[in-house]
Every structure is written in C-alpha cells, then in structure tokens.
Scaffold this motif. Structure first.
Motif, PDB file in Angstrom:
ATOM      1  N   PRO A  72       3.428  -2.450  -3.894  1.00 43.17           N
ATOM      2  CA  PRO A  72       3.108  -1.206  -3.924  1.00 43.17           C
ATOM      3  C   PRO A  72       4.459  -0.280  -3.833  1.00 43.17           C
ATOM      4  O   PRO A  72       5.365  -0.702  -3.505  1.00 43.17           O
ATOM      5  CB  PRO A  72       2.300  -0.858  -2.407  1.00 43.17           C
TER       6      PRO A  72
ATOM      7  N   ALA B 189       3.220  -3.169   6.479  1.00 38.62           N
ATOM      8  CA  ALA B 189       3.497  -3.609   5.195  1.00 38.62           C
ATOM      9  C   ALA B 189       3.357  -5.082   4.859  1.00 38.62           C
ATOM     10  O   ALA B 189       2.812  -5.288   3.752  1.00 38.62           O
ATOM     11  CB  ALA B 189       5.073  -3.210   4.879  1.00 38.62           C
TER      12      ALA B 189
ATOM     13  N   GLY C  95       2.753  -5.996  -8.508  1.00 35.29           N
ATOM     14  CA  GLY C  95       1.815  -6.009  -7.442  1.00 35.29           C
ATOM     15  C   GLY C  95       2.331  -5.145  -6.103  1.00 35.29           C
ATOM     16  O   GLY C  95       1.730  -4.642  -5.422  1.00 35.29           O
TER      17      GLY C  95
ATOM     18  N   PHE D 292       1.214   3.183   6.045  1.00 34.52           N
ATOM     19  CA  PHE D 292       2.584   2.747   6.053  1.00 34.52           C
ATOM     20  C   PHE D 292       3.546   3.720   5.475  1.00 34.52           C
ATOM     21  O   PHE D 292       4.507   4.065   6.086  1.00 34.52           O
ATOM     22  CB  PHE D 292       2.453   1.553   5.035  1.00 34.52           C
ATOM     23  N   TYR D 293       3.386   4.377   4.519  1.00 39.06           N
ATOM     24  CA  TYR D 293       3.833   5.614   3.930  1.00 39.06           C
ATOM     25  C   TYR D 293       4.264   6.754   4.875  1.00 39.06           C
ATOM     26  O   TYR D 293       5.399   7.041   5.261  1.00 39.06           O
ATOM     27  CB  TYR D 293       3.460   6.306   2.801  1.00 39.06           C
TER      28      TYR D 293
ATOM     29  N   VAL E 189       5.204   2.358  -2.647  1.00 40.99           N
ATOM     30  CA  VAL E 189       5.786   2.622  -1.192  1.00 40.99           C
ATOM     31  C   VAL E 189       6.703   1.651  -0.575  1.00 40.99           C
ATOM     32  O   VAL E 189       7.665   2.006   0.331  1.00 40.99           O
ATOM     33  CB  VAL E 189       4.707   2.995  -0.070  1.00 40.99           C
ATOM     34  N   VAL E 190       6.354   0.201  -0.752  1.00 39.48           N
ATOM     35  CA  VAL E 190       7.146  -0.904  -0.234  1.00 39.48           C
ATOM     36  C   VAL E 190       8.635  -0.702  -0.932  1.00 39.48           C
ATOM     37  O   VAL E 190       9.314  -0.989  -0.040  1.00 39.48           O
ATOM     38  CB  VAL E 190       6.459  -1.935  -0.334  1.00 39.48           C
TER      39      VAL E 190
ATOM     40  N   LEU F  39      -0.382  -5.319   4.151  1.00 41.46           N
ATOM     41  CA  LEU F  39      -0.258  -4.761   3.025  1.00 41.46           C
ATOM     42  C   LEU F  39      -0.146  -5.664   1.803  1.00 41.46           C
ATOM     43  O   LEU F  39      -0.760  -6.069   0.715  1.00 41.46           O
ATOM     44  CB  LEU F  39       0.095  -3.425   2.791  1.00 41.46           C
ATOM     45  N   VAL F  40       1.285  -6.108   1.951  1.00 38.60           N
ATOM     46  CA  VAL F  40       1.945  -6.921   0.640  1.00 38.60           C
ATOM     47  C   VAL F  40       1.122  -8.283   0.827  1.00 38.60           C
ATOM     48  O   VAL F  40       0.831  -8.832  -0.431  1.00 38.60           O
ATOM     49  CB  VAL F  40       3.416  -7.106   1.131  1.00 38.60           C
TER      50      VAL F  40
ATOM     51  N   VAL G  90       9.581  -9.929  -0.458  1.00 37.38           N
ATOM     52  CA  VAL G  90       8.482 -10.563   0.576  1.00 37.38           C
ATOM     53  C   VAL G  90       9.099 -11.002   1.952  1.00 37.38           C
ATOM     54  O   VAL G  90       8.580 -10.830   3.016  1.00 37.38           O
ATOM     55  CB  VAL G  90       7.949 -11.796  -0.277  1.00 37.38           C
TER      56      VAL G  90
ATOM     57  N   ILE H 175      -2.141  -8.129  -1.110  1.00 34.88           N
ATOM     58  CA  ILE H 175      -2.166  -7.678  -2.334  1.00 34.88           C
ATOM     59  C   ILE H 175      -1.497  -8.985  -3.265  1.00 34.88           C
ATOM     60  O   ILE H 175      -1.841  -9.301  -4.249  1.00 34.88           O
ATOM     61  CB  ILE H 175      -0.972  -6.418  -2.788  1.00 34.88           C
ATOM     62  N   LEU H 176      -0.572  -9.594  -2.451  1.00 30.81           N
ATOM     63  CA  LEU H 176      -0.262 -10.957  -3.223  1.00 30.81           C
ATOM     64  C   LEU H 176      -1.372 -11.904  -3.397  1.00 30.81           C
ATOM     65  O   LEU H 176      -1.582 -12.460  -4.384  1.00 30.81           O
ATOM     66  CB  LEU H 176       1.026 -11.505  -2.410  1.00 30.81           C
TER      67      LEU H 176
ATOM     68  N   LEU I 289       4.198 -10.672 -10.335  1.00 30.55           N
ATOM     69  CA  LEU I 289       3.595 -10.013  -8.930  1.00 30.55           C
ATOM     70  C   LEU I 289       4.694  -9.157  -8.351  1.00 30.55           C
ATOM     71  O   LEU I 289       4.392  -8.382  -7.752  1.00 30.55           O
ATOM     72  CB  LEU I 289       3.971 -11.395  -8.047  1.00 30.55           C
TER      73      LEU I 289
ATOM     74  N   MET J  84      11.157   8.915  -1.222  1.00 32.31           N
ATOM     75  CA  MET J  84      11.723   8.341  -0.207  1.00 32.31           C
ATOM     76  C   MET J  84      13.351   8.039  -0.289  1.00 32.31           C
ATOM     77  O   MET J  84      14.164   8.286   0.687  1.00 32.31           O
ATOM     78  CB  MET J  84      11.127   6.813   0.113  1.00 32.31           C
TER      79      MET J  84
ATOM     80  N   ALA K 111      -1.714   1.623   2.731  1.00 35.92           N
ATOM     81  CA  ALA K 111      -0.505   2.181   2.117  1.00 35.92           C
ATOM     82  C   ALA K 111      -0.298   3.539   2.616  1.00 35.92           C
ATOM     83  O   ALA K 111       1.117   3.837   2.887  1.00 35.92           O
ATOM     84  CB  ALA K 111      -0.801   2.098   0.476  1.00 35.92           C
TER      85      ALA K 111
ATOM     86  N   GLY L 230      -2.974  -0.704  -3.094  1.00 32.57           N
ATOM     87  CA  GLY L 230      -1.413  -0.454  -3.175  1.00 32.57           C
ATOM     88  C   GLY L 230      -1.054   1.171  -3.461  1.00 32.57           C
ATOM     89  O   GLY L 230       0.015   1.402  -3.314  1.00 32.57           O
TER      90      GLY L 230
ATOM     91  N   PHE M 188      10.514   2.351   0.751  1.00 33.30           N
ATOM     92  CA  PHE M 188      10.756   1.947   2.026  1.00 33.30           C
ATOM     93  C   PHE M 188      12.172   0.965   2.286  1.00 33.30           C
ATOM     94  O   PHE M 188      13.137   1.210   2.926  1.00 33.30           O
ATOM     95  CB  PHE M 188       9.845   1.277   2.759  1.00 33.30           C
TER      96      PHE M 188
ATOM     97  N   ILE N 129      10.127  -8.191   4.499  1.00 32.49           N
ATOM     98  CA  ILE N 129       8.956  -7.654   5.017  1.00 32.49           C
ATOM     99  C   ILE N 129       8.485  -8.919   5.931  1.00 32.49           C
ATOM    100  O   ILE N 129       7.845  -8.333   7.030  1.00 32.49           O
ATOM    101  CB  ILE N 129       7.694  -7.632   4.018  1.00 32.49           C
TER     102      ILE N 129
ATOM    103  N   ALA O  14       5.580  -0.112  10.901  1.00 33.33           N
ATOM    104  CA  ALA O  14       5.662   0.268   9.321  1.00 33.33           C
ATOM    105  C   ALA O  14       5.869  -1.111   8.730  1.00 33.33           C
ATOM    106  O   ALA O  14       4.937  -1.313   8.009  1.00 33.33           O
ATOM    107  CB  ALA O  14       6.688   1.142   9.147  1.00 33.33           C
ATOM    108  N   TYR O  15       6.959  -1.904   9.458  1.00 31.22           N
ATOM    109  CA  TYR O  15       6.929  -3.334   9.027  1.00 31.22           C
ATOM    110  C   TYR O  15       5.754  -4.289   9.088  1.00 31.22           C
ATOM    111  O   TYR O  15       5.190  -5.041   7.864  1.00 31.22           O
ATOM    112  CB  TYR O  15       8.142  -4.012   9.573  1.00 31.22           C
TER     113      TYR O  15
END
Lengths: 288, 278, 251
Positions: free
Chosen positions: A118, B252, A116, B235-236, A120-121, B255-256, B31, B259-260, A113, A222, B232, B205, A124, B34, B248-249
C-alpha cells in the motif's frame, strides 16, 4: 422451457449485460461531471490565470493559485521517472531476455508484489528511513523533492516493469533468432533489435508510470513536506496537486472546497492527457 | 578503442541481473523492516481487541473488520458489474464503435488516481446522495475503482477459453447464456478469481479514496450507514499524527501480510490457469 | 422415397466467394448419406447450414431453400436452439467438454430439463452402448473425458449427440484423426444407428463412403456434381469428374 420463453430470456439477459457494460461509461461520466461541476465555477469566479498561474494558495483569503503545485507535481513525476525508469527497464530487459525459466518463476511474481504494497506503507518507510538519511547525509530537512522522487520512483517500478516486459515479450522470436544467427551477442541483439522493436511499449510504460506518480497521494503527503512554494532545489519541500486535495478536503467548505475541486480538475486534465499519449503510443504499435 | 562484444555482453548481463535482484531486494527489505519492527507489538489480542486512546493502546479489531466489510461489499457490487461487462464484450457483441467506447471508459477509469475517486465519492455519495461518511459510500467508491481490474482480468480469462468449447455447447442445443454459464465461466473461473483477489488487495491497501468516503471513525460499523476505518486508514492516521509508532508498525504488519497473502494466492491461481491451457 | 432434408437451389456466399452454388439435394430418412469432395468443395458448408452453426460466421449470404420434413429452417424466425436439438453434430476433431464422461453426455439432456438422476443414468448408458463405448468406460463414468484416447473421445462425442435423441446426425469428417480400428468402431455404430436416425457422413475418404453409406454425393467447387445410390456412384458414375475423384486422380 418452451423455446419462446428461452428466446425472451436470452433477450433480457443481453439487455441486462448491455446495461452492465455501459456502467463504466456512466461512472466515468459521473466522475467528470461532478468534479467539473464543483471545480469549474471557481475558474469563472477567480479567473483561470489567477488559479493556474497564481503563486499564492490561501483559499480562506481568496487566493487560489496552484501554479507551485502544478510545477511540483511535474517535478516529482520526472524525478520518479529518472529514478524508476532505468531501474524498471533494466528489470524488464533482464526478465524478458536473460532470466531463465525458473528464475522468472520467482522474479516475476516478486516484482509484481511490489505493486501490492500500500502507498501509505511506502510513505511511512520513506519518512522513517529516506527522509532522515537525506537530512543527515545530504542536507535540508529531508522532506524534499529528492525524498519524494525516490519513494515515487520505487512505486512506479511495477508499472514500468510489467508493461515494458509485455512489450519486449511481444517482439517476435524470429527477430532475435535472426540477429543471433548472424553472430550478434545477446546484448547486441537486445540493444539493436529487441529494444527498438519494443520501444513504443517501453515508452507507454514510462508514460503510465508518470500517470501513477502524478496521481499518487498518501505517500507524497508523508515525505514531501507540503510547503506552498516552488522548490528551489531537490532538497526543498514541496506540495503536489494530489496532496493539496488530500490535506485540506476533510475540513474545507465553500470556496475553499471548490478550490480543491479546481485542483482536481487540473489533476484530472493532466492524467487524461498522459493516458491519451500512452494510448496513442500503444495504438501506433498495433497499426504498425 | 573497440571493446570486445563478448566482454560487454557479460558485463551487461551482470549489471541487469544486479538491477533485478536489487529491485526484489527492495521488496524483501520493506517486508523485513515491517516484520521486525511490527512483530513485537503484533499478537492475536492486538488483532482481536478494541483500540483505546485513539489507537495509542489496545488493538485494531474494528479496523480489521472495517477492512473486511469494505472489501467484501465492494467485491459484491463490482463482481456482477465487471463480470457482466466482460461477458458482454467477449460473448454478446462483436468489436464495434460501441465496444471501443466501452473499452475507452474502462481504460480511463483504470488511469484515474485514487484521490480523484476520493473527491468524487465525497461529493457524490457522501454529500449529494446524503450517505454521509459511511461504509456504503466507501464501498460504492471502491466498487468503481476496482471495476476496471475485474473487467480486464475476466475478459482475458474468458477470451482464453477455446472457441471450440462454445461451438460444441451450441451444437448440443445450448443457448448463448447456457453456454456462457455452463462452459465458458467454469473454464475461466480461476482467471476471474485472480482478478477478484487482486481487487481485494487493492481495496485493502487503499487510503486516499477511502478516508474521504468511509471516514475514519474508530468504532466498529454496525450498519451500512456507519462510518468506519480500514487498517490502511488507521495506519495512516497513527503514523501521520505520530500517535504511536509501535502500533503503526504492528498495523502495517497485519496490513502487508494480508495483502501479500492475497496477492500470492492470486498469482498461484493464475499460474494454474496458465498451466491448464498450455 | 422418404425425404428428410431437402435443399432447393441453395447458394451460399462468404463475401465474394461462392461456397455453394445452387445445390438441389434430397436426403432420405433412415439412411446414411455420404458427402465427399476435395477441400473447399462446399460439403462442410452444407453441414453447417443444416445445424445452423453457420450463424457463427461473419458475412454470410444465403439464397435458396433448405427444409427438414418440409419445414424451412433458414428463416430468421426459426428456433435455432430447438433445431440443434433435432440435428446432432459430431465434429472433425473430438471435442469433449472439460468435464466427466457422464457429465459430457448428460449436458444436452440437462439443457432440455431432464435432471432426474435415474433418467440421466438411463440416457447415458443407452447412448454409450449405441456408440459402442459402454464396455470400455462403464466402470469410470466420472473420470474426466479428457483422459480418454482420441478414438474413445470421438465415440463419446457421438454418444453425447445421441443423448439429445436427435432425428438427424451430422458427422463432419469424424474419422479424420483416428486410427483404422477406431474408425471401424465408429462405422459399426453408424450402421446400427441408421435404423432410427437420418445420418449424413462427410468424409475425404472415398473408401469409407463406399463402405458405410447408402447414398453418396460428390461436391466440387461448391457444385453438387453427382448424387446417387452409393453402389451406382462407385460402379458406374455418370460424370467423368466423379470417376476421376473416386479413382484418386485429384482431390
């Protein structure tokens, strides 16, 4: 359906599938063609040396030196390897040799995982946690080679883990049993028998991890600080080849844009060399 | 001094164990951060309303839709191509110089970094083909980028189908294509699906390749030729330009979590395949 | 004698290895012909020529002739898919497709373009009855075929072959993995079926050949050693090798 139309149908299907199969080659060709067509002319115009070994990047003034970025790309890649490889290999060895079945059922997907999340995260969180940490406890602005290496080190973990795990798992069971039967401990078996047998796969995992690190863009932008010089210490900011492209592509035009494609040419060359080595290493194992 | 090997063994075991859990811990911490920081600003209305003032206020509805459109389109383009390639490699040809070349192409595509895809998509689709910053440019670029994943996972899934099933189908008077469609693909479906889901995760992502091809318009794309923004990218931009850390959070988080969810679903599907064949 | 399948000086090589050496053989219509011989004798190779499954092997060279009803079936222009619908095959291990019992049997007919539910129902019922399986599965046709026992699976494979309405049925050691009761059921089915079909039964079990076949062929190292009516082969073989094999002295 008569058999003649059936035969014809089969033939058409095969043709179509063949075309599909060649699409990957076509795309690869297009990518190379367009990057090269856009990027190479500048090498003639400005000179290969003044680009690759040039120290100054001021594209609007005619300076296209990307040497600091090449050096920086290599620095962050090795930094990522120093941080990511031992941790990743440790995880792979634990998963392959020590973890029980149920533990594996949980650990393996959890580690995958990580891939997975991204980029950018990662970038950040790097900005918000790693950069201030370095600024407060180590020194400098925080935007640095160190911060970038840490972030990239985490990002290459999934690559290193999954490929070296596969390499370790492909070592025949009989090798382990043979060593264990002779009274070796688990670790002696692992260290003297399993890891040497899987070393080409482990090496390949590190090379592919380097490929991942050298190509990473958004997270690097970043946290790296993007300064246009060769960093003097791990606490100095730097700019990699990838971030150079991403930072300026949206507003560049003319020679400036070409300079970014020249950066792309260099990046692509590095990647192809790394992939080539990874392939050689893996193939050598297959032949053996 | 000679250290007792049993002692070393126990020490190493604990050390490696620590490494593995530390790494998983990283995932959990990421995780967790976020989630904690994003949850207070993340609500249903955040997901369903339009952003205001560059995203400083309001929600991310167009970015969610942009993400869905981009992922869906790339899958629609890449699945036939990728699956077709996998079928060709496994069912319609023997290993030869030709397959080596094709495999080389696939491997190389897989190794190319996303920023190069961004450069290529920008110069080829956006500029040369005149598609501009658009959903279509973005989707075509993503298609090439996810193609290797789909090819590899499909190929592995198809290879895992027992040869005997093909023999039986042929013996009952099926053509190669009928055998492929009626016997091979249904058995390989979960594995193929896993590849598709992993690719969706990748498209969701991705930033570098998308931002230079699809652009970053905050409006909801109304056609294939409209620019748009994925979560994504949104967020960037929020984070990079310091527009709003809260938003942004929250972005995210969405987004997260998506994806998860996609990745866990993919993993679950794959496990069912493994259970089926072992 | 009504010849269905004829081979003429049929020779097959895999690389340097000769799997069949100049075999001349006539298989009669509406009879059961048994092929016997030790492993590697070429009997299975001959089977794989008749249904052209040999196409899936690499490096095969074929000489000589093989015809069904006087028509050559080895040429490159032969409609192989059509041929396999005329020649049904049951393999050594039961190989049900991962589908329901009904769908397994309907697979072949569907390929031929039969899609009407009532037609398929009829074919499935008829095929299962002929394969002596109907009474055991008639109330659970939509259960996965993988849930059946080994013997039932093999009869399902026979029924699936029958659903193609073939002219010839090839059985490649169909009972090798089965218990005696299942074997007896298969033999019972075959005895009924020979009225309508030409059947070739490959077996390592000489007793089975003696029980079930009208004609018997003994192969050894790629050569057809002897071919005659079963009775003659088993009571009064012309060749010493045949006698030795039947008496279990080798093989």
């Amino acid at each position: 359906m008569s058999s003649k139309t059936a035969v014809l149908k089969e033939r058409i299907i095969k043709q179509v599938l063949t075309v599909f199969a060649f699409s990957s080659i076509l795309f690869l060709f297009l990518i190379f063609a367009f990057i090269l067509v856009e990027g190479l002319p500048l090498f003639y115009k400005a000179g290969v040396n003044s680009i690759i070994f040039g120290m100054k990047w001021a594209p609007t003034k005619g300076f296209f030196g990307i040497f600091p970025m090449i050096v920086s790309s290599f620095l962050v890649t090795f930094g990522a390897l120093i941080i990511g490889a031992p941790l990743g290999l440790g995880c792979a060895v634990y998963l392959a040799e020590y973890a029980g079945k149920r533990q594996k059922m949980f650990l393996k997907p959890a580690l995958e995982l990580l891939a997975g999340i991204p980029s950018v995260v990662y970038g950040f969180l790097g900005v918000l946690y790693i950069v201030p940490f370095i600024r407060n406890f180590v020194g400098g602005s925080g935007f640095s080679l160190l911060a970038t290496s840490i972030v990239l080190g985490v990002m290459i973990l999934p690559t290193v883990i999954s490929i070296s795990y596969d390499a370790l798992m492909s070592v025949p069971r009989s090798y382990r049993e043979g060593a264990l039967a002779m009274g070796s401990t688990k670790w002696q078996t692992t260290w003297r028998v399993v890891i040497p047998s899987g070393k080409s796969g482990i090496l390949a995992s590190c090379i592919l991890g380097m490929g991942r690190a050298v190509g990473e863009t958004m997270a690097v932008i970043m946290v790296a600080g993007n300064a246009l010089k060769i960093p003097g210490s791990v606490l100095d900011p730097l700019r990699t080849l990838t971030s150079n492209i991403a930072l300026e592509l949206s507003y560049a035009s003319g020679d400036h844009r070409m300079g970014l494609f020249s950066t792309g040419v260099v990046l692509l060359s590095i990647i192809m060399v790394l992939n080539y080595f990874a392939n050689v290493v893996i193939r050598r194992k297959v032949i053996k | 001094m000679r250290v007792n090997p049993r002692f070393t063994d126990a020490l190493v075991r604990h050390f490696l164990n620590l490494q593995a859990y530390f790494t998983v811990g990283l995932l959990v911490v990421i995780v967790f951060i976020i989630f904690i920081k994003g949850i207070s600003n993340c609500s249903l209305s955040f997901m369903l309303t339009y952003p205001e003032d560059m995203g400083r206020h309001g929600g991310i509805f167009p970015a969610i839709m942009g993400t869905v459109f981009l992922a869906a389109l790339s899958i629609v383009f890449a699945t036939p191509l990728g699956l077709g390639t996998a079928i060709y490699l496994t069912e319609y040809t023997r290993e030869s110089r030709l397959t080596t070349i094709i495999r080389f192409g696939v491997e190389s595509l897989a190794g190319i970094p996303s920023i190069i895809y961004g450069l290529f998509g920008f110069i080829f689709f956006v500029i040369k083909l005149g598609m501009g910053w658009s959903l279509l440019s973005g989707a075509l670029t993503m298609t090439i980028m996810i193609l290797p994943t789909i090819i590899r996972t499909s190929e592995e899934a198809i290879k895992a189908v027992p040869r005997n099933l093909r023999i039986v189908s042929h013996s009952l008077g099926a053509t190669k294509w009928e055998t492929t469609v009626k016997v091979v693909l249904p058995s390989a479906a979960p594995g193929i699906l896993t590849g598709i889901m992993l690719s969706i995760g990748r498209a969701v992502g991705e930033t570098a390749a998308v931002i230079f091809t699809m652009g970053s318009s905050l409006r909801l794309p109304a056609s294939l030729m409209d620019s748009g923004r994925t979560m994504a990218v949104h967020f960037y931009i929020l984070a990079r330009e310091g527009i709003s850390m809260e938003k942004a959070y929250a972005t995210a988080l969405v987004l997260v979590v998506s994806i998860l969810a996609i990745n866990i679903l993919a993993y679950y599907t794959m496990n069912r395949v493994i259970a089926k064949y072992s | 004698m009504n010849v269905k399948i004829r081979t003429e000086k049929l020779t097959v090589r895999f690389g340097n290895n000769e799997a069949l050496k100049g075999v001349d053989l006539d298989v009669c219509k509406n009879s059961i012909t048994g092929f016997m011989g030790p492993a590697g004798s070429g009997k299975s190779t001959l089977i794989s020529l008749i249904n052209r499954m040999i196409d899936f092997e690499d490096g095969v060279r074929i000489e000589g002739g093989l015809s069904i009803d006087g028509e050559d079936i080895l040429g490159t222009s032969v409609d192989v898919v059509g041929l396999r619908r005329r020649v049904g095959t049951v393999f050594a291990v039961p190989l049900p497709l991962p589908r329901s019992i009904f769908e397994n049997i309907a697979y072949g007919p569907r390929l031929k373009g039969i899609n009407k539910k009532s037609d398929l129902d009829d074919i499935v019922e008829e095929s299962l009855k002929k394969a002596v399986l109907w009474s055991e599965v008639c109330d659970r046709l939509h259960v996965s075929a993988l849930k059946l026992s080994g013997g039932q699976q093999q009869r399902l494979c026979l029924a699936r072959t029958l659903a193609l309405r073939p002219e010839i049925i090839l059985l490649d050691e169909p009972c090798s993995g089965l218990d005696p009761i299942s074997t007896a059921k298969i033999e019972e089915a075959l005895n009924e079926l020979k009225k309508d079909y030409t059947i070739i039964l490959v077996s390592n079990n000489t007793k089975q050949i003696a029980r079930a076949c009208d004609f018997a062929a003994f192969f050894y190292m790629g050569t057809l050693v002897e071919f005659d009516q079963t009775e003659k082969i088993f009571t009064n073989p012309r060749v010493k090798q045949t006698e030795d094999y039947i008496q279990g002295k080798f093989g």
